[in-house]
Motif scaffolding. Structure first.
Motif, mmCIF file in Angstrom:
data_model
loop_
_atom_site.group_PDB
_atom_site.id
_atom_site.type_symbol
_atom_site.label_atom_id
_atom_site.label_comp_id
_atom_site.label_asym_id
_atom_site.label_seq_id
_atom_site.Cartn_x
_atom_site.Cartn_y
_atom_site.Cartn_z
ATOM 1 N N PRO A 1 85.262 33.488 33.048
ATOM 2 C CA PRO A 1 84.058 32.830 33.789
ATOM 3 C C PRO A 1 83.529 31.655 33.078
ATOM 4 C CG PRO A 1 83.357 34.766 31.868
ATOM 5 C CD PRO A 1 85.677 34.894 32.387
ATOM 6 N N ASP A 2 84.083 31.630 31.568
ATOM 7 C CA ASP A 2 83.293 30.255 30.846
ATOM 8 C C ASP A 2 84.645 29.199 31.035
ATOM 9 O OD1 ASP A 2 85.646 31.479 29.111
ATOM 10 O OD2 ASP A 2 84.079 31.509 27.238
ATOM 11 N N GLN A 3 85.516 29.243 31.704
ATOM 12 C CA GLN A 3 86.867 28.624 31.070
ATOM 13 C C GLN A 3 87.169 28.326 30.352
ATOM 14 O OE1 GLN A 3 87.725 27.580 35.177
ATOM 15 N NE2 GLN A 3 87.229 29.426 35.454
ATOM 16 N N SER A 4 87.171 29.360 29.243
ATOM 17 C CA SER A 4 87.645 28.197 28.471
ATOM 18 C C SER A 4 89.251 28.415 28.335
ATOM 19 C CB SER A 4 87.556 29.676 27.173
ATOM 20 O OG SER A 4 88.069 30.408 27.095
ATOM 21 N N ALA A 5 90.377 28.987 28.362
ATOM 22 C CA ALA A 5 91.696 28.207 28.830
ATOM 23 C C ALA A 5 91.951 27.359 29.496
ATOM 24 C CB ALA A 5 91.941 28.900 29.728
ATOM 25 N N LYS A 6 91.405 26.381 29.703
ATOM 26 C CA LYS A 6 90.954 25.137 30.663
ATOM 27 C C LYS A 6 91.086 24.342 29.311
ATOM 28 C CE LYS A 6 90.868 25.942 35.349
ATOM 29 N NZ LYS A 6 90.869 27.274 36.366
ATOM 30 N N LYS A 7 89.383 24.540 28.407
ATOM 31 C CA LYS A 7 89.251 23.798 27.817
ATOM 32 C C LYS A 7 89.437 24.120 26.208
ATOM 33 C CE LYS A 7 84.112 24.569 29.635
ATOM 34 N NZ LYS A 7 82.948 25.207 28.989
ATOM 35 N N GLY A 8 91.228 24.543 26.672
ATOM 36 C CA GLY A 8 92.044 24.558 25.207
ATOM 37 C C GLY A 8 91.723 25.432 24.558
ATOM 38 N N PHE A 9 91.580 26.642 24.907
ATOM 39 C CA PHE A 9 91.040 27.273 23.650
ATOM 40 C C PHE A 9 92.030 29.374 24.462
ATOM 41 C CE2 PHE A 9 87.794 24.581 22.904
ATOM 42 C CZ PHE A 9 87.613 24.116 21.542
ATOM 43 N N ALA A 10 92.468 28.526 24.980
ATOM 44 C CA ALA A 10 92.734 30.254 25.543
ATOM 45 C C ALA A 10 94.034 31.054 24.299
ATOM 46 C CB ALA A 10 94.325 29.548 26.556
ATOM 47 N N TRP A 11 94.270 30.342 23.536
ATOM 48 C CA TRP A 11 95.456 31.305 22.369
ATOM 49 C C TRP A 11 94.595 32.210 21.292
ATOM 50 C CZ3 TRP A 11 100.430 31.235 22.952
ATOM 51 C CH2 TRP A 11 100.412 29.745 24.166
ATOM 52 N N GLN A 12 94.737 33.405 21.362
ATOM 53 C CA GLN A 12 93.942 34.976 20.757
ATOM 54 C C GLN A 12 95.303 36.231 20.788
ATOM 55 O OE1 GLN A 12 90.976 36.088 23.875
ATOM 56 N NE2 GLN A 12 92.211 37.954 23.967
ATOM 57 N N MET A 13 94.474 36.670 19.697
ATOM 58 C CA MET A 13 95.447 37.485 19.372
ATOM 59 C C MET A 13 95.238 38.978 20.340
ATOM 60 S SD MET A 13 95.031 37.752 14.897
ATOM 61 C CE MET A 13 93.891 36.241 14.222
ATOM 62 N N PRO A 14 96.313 39.637 20.593
ATOM 63 C CA PRO A 14 95.404 40.762 21.181
ATOM 64 C C PRO A 14 94.545 41.652 21.186
ATOM 65 C CG PRO A 14 98.321 41.086 20.785
ATOM 66 C CD PRO A 14 97.619 39.312 19.600
ATOM 67 N N GLN A 15 94.070 42.014 21.791
ATOM 68 C CA GLN A 15 92.725 42.977 21.183
ATOM 69 C C GLN A 15 92.035 43.540 23.278
ATOM 70 O OE1 GLN A 15 90.427 39.376 21.116
ATOM 71 N NE2 GLN A 15 89.009 40.020 22.466
ATOM 72 N N GLY A 16 91.016 44.375 22.994
ATOM 73 C CA GLY A 16 90.910 45.559 23.847
ATOM 74 C C GLY A 16 90.011 46.199 23.529
ATOM 75 N N GLY A 17 89.549 47.320 24.600
ATOM 76 C CA GLY A 17 88.330 48.488 24.151
ATOM 77 C C GLY A 17 89.691 49.617 23.506
ATOM 78 N N ILE A 18 88.094 50.008 23.235
ATOM 79 C CA ILE A 18 88.077 51.639 22.556
ATOM 80 C C ILE A 18 87.832 52.558 23.808
ATOM 81 C CG2 ILE A 18 87.504 53.380 20.886
ATOM 82 C CD1 ILE A 18 87.471 51.037 18.603
#
Length: 178
Positions: free
Chosen positions: A38-55
């Motif tokens: 929704p915030d288009q962060s991938a298109k702004k160059g901030f698409a890298w992250q470590m794996p994460q997810g809900g418990i």
């Protein structure tokens, strides 16, 4: 006229974060797919992250970390190195409040775990994890220095990643001296 929920009225979503280190002490990063961003962060160059997810309800955080790691990367050949000493929080920015996480949460409360990757890199499969059993969340991956990860993450998660880097700061040196 609809109004957004107040930040204080929304809970944090309980999640895990996973830092996987290779034999040279670099950490795994996945490149987030941009659909549903929704915030288009991938298109702004901030698409890298470590794996994460809900418990899941009643799920042990360490089990959740291993499950999420497998669902997002296909990795199972890992050995636990450390757990961050406390929950790490981040808040959604105002423009995503009431939108991100289906409007149910103000941000995330994460338990972070560090693992050593003990397998062959052929095991890593972000495009069809679990042989296609799990929905791909990443479209590429790489190894990176832990200290660089805060500069690669979407800005509203940057403080959280700085805390992760601080919690696991000694791990890369362990590999250098192995």
């Amino acid at each position: 006229m609809s109004s957004s929920p107040s930040r204080e009225s929304l809970p944090y979503r309980d999640c895990v974060g996973i830092a996987v280190f290779n034999a040279t002490g670099n950490v795994f990063l996945g490149h987030r797919k941009s659909e549903g961003d929704p915030d288009q962060s991938a298109k702004k160059g901030f698409a890298w992250q470590m794996p994460q997810g809900g418990i899941d309800d009643g799920e042990d955080p360490l089990r959740a970390a291993l499950r999420e790691l497998h669902e997002e990367t296909n990795m199972t050949s890992v050995s636990l190195l450390a757990e961050a000493p406390e929950w790490i929080y981040y808040d959604l920015p105002d423009d995503l409040l009431g939108v991100g996480f289906k409007g149910k949460y103000r941000g995330q409360r994460q338990r972070w775990f560090a693992f050593a990757f003990t397998g062959d890199e052929k095991e890593i499969n972000v495009e069809t994890p679990g042989g296609g059993k799990f929905k791909a969340e990443f479209n590429a991956w790489r190894w990176e220095r832990l200290s660089r990860t805060p500069s690669l993450i979407v800005p509203f998660k940057r403080d959280a990643y700085e805390k992760v880097a601080e919690a696991f700061f000694d791990i890369p040196q362990r590999f250098a001296h192995a």
